[in-house]
Design a protein around this motif. Structure first.
Motif, short mmCIF file in Angstrom:
data_model
loop_
_atom_site.label_atom_id
_atom_site.label_comp_id
_atom_site.label_asym_id
_atom_site.label_seq_id
_atom_site.Cartn_x
_atom_site.Cartn_y
_atom_site.Cartn_z
N VAL A 1 0.82 -1.13 0.08
CA VAL A 1 -0.19 0.00 0.15
C VAL A 1 0.87 1.10 -0.04
N THR A 2 0.50 2.32 -0.68
CA THR A 2 1.29 3.50 -0.85
C THR A 2 0.47 4.67 -0.41
N LEU A 3 1.17 5.60 0.05
CA LEU A 3 0.65 7.00 0.61
C LEU A 3 1.50 7.88 -0.34
N ASP A 4 1.03 8.70 -1.16
CA ASP A 4 1.43 9.57 -2.14
C ASP A 4 2.69 9.01 -2.80
N ASN A 5 2.39 7.52 -3.44
CA ASN A 5 3.53 6.68 -4.23
C ASN A 5 4.70 6.15 -3.11
N ARG A 6 4.70 6.40 -1.89
CA ARG A 6 5.61 5.75 -0.87
C ARG A 6 5.15 4.66 -0.04
N THR A 7 5.93 3.57 -0.01
CA THR A 7 5.40 2.30 0.50
C THR A 7 4.97 2.41 1.96
N ILE A 8 4.03 2.08 2.41
CA ILE A 8 3.72 2.10 3.84
C ILE A 8 4.47 1.38 4.65
N LYS A 9 5.21 1.82 5.79
CA LYS A 9 6.08 1.10 6.66
C LYS A 9 5.20 0.64 8.02
N THR A 10 5.87 -0.46 8.78
CA THR A 10 5.18 -0.89 9.87
C THR A 10 5.67 0.10 10.98
N PRO A 11 5.10 0.04 12.34
CA PRO A 11 5.68 0.81 13.26
C PRO A 11 7.14 0.46 13.51
N ALA A 12 7.60 -0.95 13.28
CA ALA A 12 9.24 -1.25 13.33
C ALA A 12 9.80 -0.85 11.78
N LYS A 13 9.36 -0.05 11.22
CA LYS A 13 10.00 0.44 10.04
C LYS A 13 10.19 -0.54 8.89
N ARG A 14 9.48 -1.68 8.95
CA ARG A 14 9.50 -2.68 7.96
C ARG A 14 8.56 -2.58 6.75
N PRO A 15 8.76 -2.48 5.61
CA PRO A 15 7.84 -2.33 4.44
C PRO A 15 6.76 -3.19 4.63
N LEU A 16 5.24 -2.71 4.41
CA LEU A 16 4.12 -3.44 4.76
C LEU A 16 4.13 -4.18 3.45
N ARG A 17 4.17 -5.53 3.38
CA ARG A 17 4.09 -6.08 2.21
C ARG A 17 3.13 -7.19 2.75
N LEU A 18 2.00 -7.63 1.62
CA LEU A 18 0.70 -8.25 1.73
C LEU A 18 0.66 -9.39 1.03
N PRO A 19 0.06 -10.38 1.15
CA PRO A 19 0.07 -11.72 0.40
C PRO A 19 -1.19 -11.56 -0.53
N SER A 20 -2.04 -10.52 -0.71
CA SER A 20 -3.09 -10.53 -1.76
C SER A 20 -3.57 -9.06 -1.98
N GLU A 21 -4.00 -8.62 -3.22
CA GLU A 21 -4.46 -7.64 -3.44
C GLU A 21 -5.66 -7.15 -2.57
N SER A 22 -6.49 -8.41 -2.35
CA SER A 22 -7.69 -8.10 -1.64
C SER A 22 -7.20 -7.47 -0.08
N LEU A 23 -6.23 -7.94 0.62
CA LEU A 23 -5.86 -7.59 1.84
C LEU A 23 -5.36 -6.09 1.81
#
Length: 257
Positions: free
Chosen positions: A38-60
């Motif tokens: 997921v992106t905010l203004d084309n920047r990848t969202i990160k978790t509170p621990a600064k890891r990229p928030l990568r997800l297993p499906s488009e639905s999620l």
């Protein structure tokens, strides 16, 4: 209280180039090899621990994106349960899944569906509501669920506890995260597994009501504390709905109606 103003204009969803991440430890790649962010203004969202928030499906990813898009003047994490669960999966559960599993096992050992009351009317309600569910759980997972009265703990056999632990160890990151949230809000691993796996066409409302039979019975006798019981119930329902959706969205399917 401290508030964060909405700091972005556009929310987006995009696939991740999985091939370029081949050397990374990414257990959240889906079975068909997909990974989304997921992106905010084309920047990848990160978790509170600064890891990229990568997800297993488009639905999620779309579920997370919709929570961000719904933020107005300020960002309110308390109404973003899917984002919270995704971050928890990556930051907390993935590094130490055994802690989540042991926590779930503690719930199972004193599962709320195992206890029966001495009051005849409540006992009858518990038997009518729960006995069929316990039988279905045993048929599905090969694990009998004993019941107990009073303060005595249910007499789980060691081999049955190991079966349940093994079932949890086989779960992927996303299912385990959903199960953790459902278990905590239902005070029951049996009900949580039934909800996540749609056992007996289990719904959020049925699971919620089954988890609170004694409380509901007492409220019928003595009344509800407004601003306490109702708020707690609403919060639990929100997290249960989120856990149900999170599980099914991670598999790119809609939850059963």
């Amino acid at each position: 209280p401290f508030q964060v103003k909405r700091f972005f204009k556009e929310v987006g969803v995009r696939p991740v180039d999985v091939a370029s991440r081949a050397k990374e430890s990414t257990p959240w790649i889906s079975e068909n090899g997909e990974m989304w962010e997921v992106t905010l203004d084309n920047r990848t969202i990160k978790t509170p621990a600064k890891r990229p928030l990568r997800l297993p499906s488009e639905s999620l990813a779309l579920c997370v994106a919709s929570e961000w898009q719904a933020q107005t003047e300020t960002v309110k994490p308390q109404i973003m349960p899917i984002m919270t669960m995704a971050s928890t999966a990556i930051d907390v559960i993935h590094p130490n899944p055994h802690l989540t599993i042991e926590g779930a096992m503690r719930y199972f050992e004193t599962d709320t569906v195992c206890f029966r009351d001495d009051e005849p009317e409540l006992l009858n309600l518990q038997n009518e509501t729960l006995d069929g569910l316990l039988s279905a759980f045993e048929a599905q997972y090969g694990v009998p669920v004993p019941t107990a009265k009073g303060v005595a703990a249910p007499a789980h056999l060691p081999q049955d506890l190991e079966k349940v632990r093994h079932l949890l160890e086989q779960m992927d990151l996303w299912r385990l995260t959903s199960l953790q949230i459902a278990t905590m809000n239902l005070k029951s691993l049996v009900l949580a597994m039934s909800l996540v796996d749609s056992l007996q066409h289990m719904t959020v409302e049925r699971a919620f009501k089954a988890s609170r039979l004694e409380e509901t019975f007492q409220q019928a006798q003595w009344g509800e504390v407004e601003g306490d019981h109702d708020v707690d119930a609403a919060n639990a329902r929100m997290w249960l709905e989120a856990a149900h959706l999170f599980h099914h969205a991670s598999r790119a399917v809609l939850p059963p109606a």
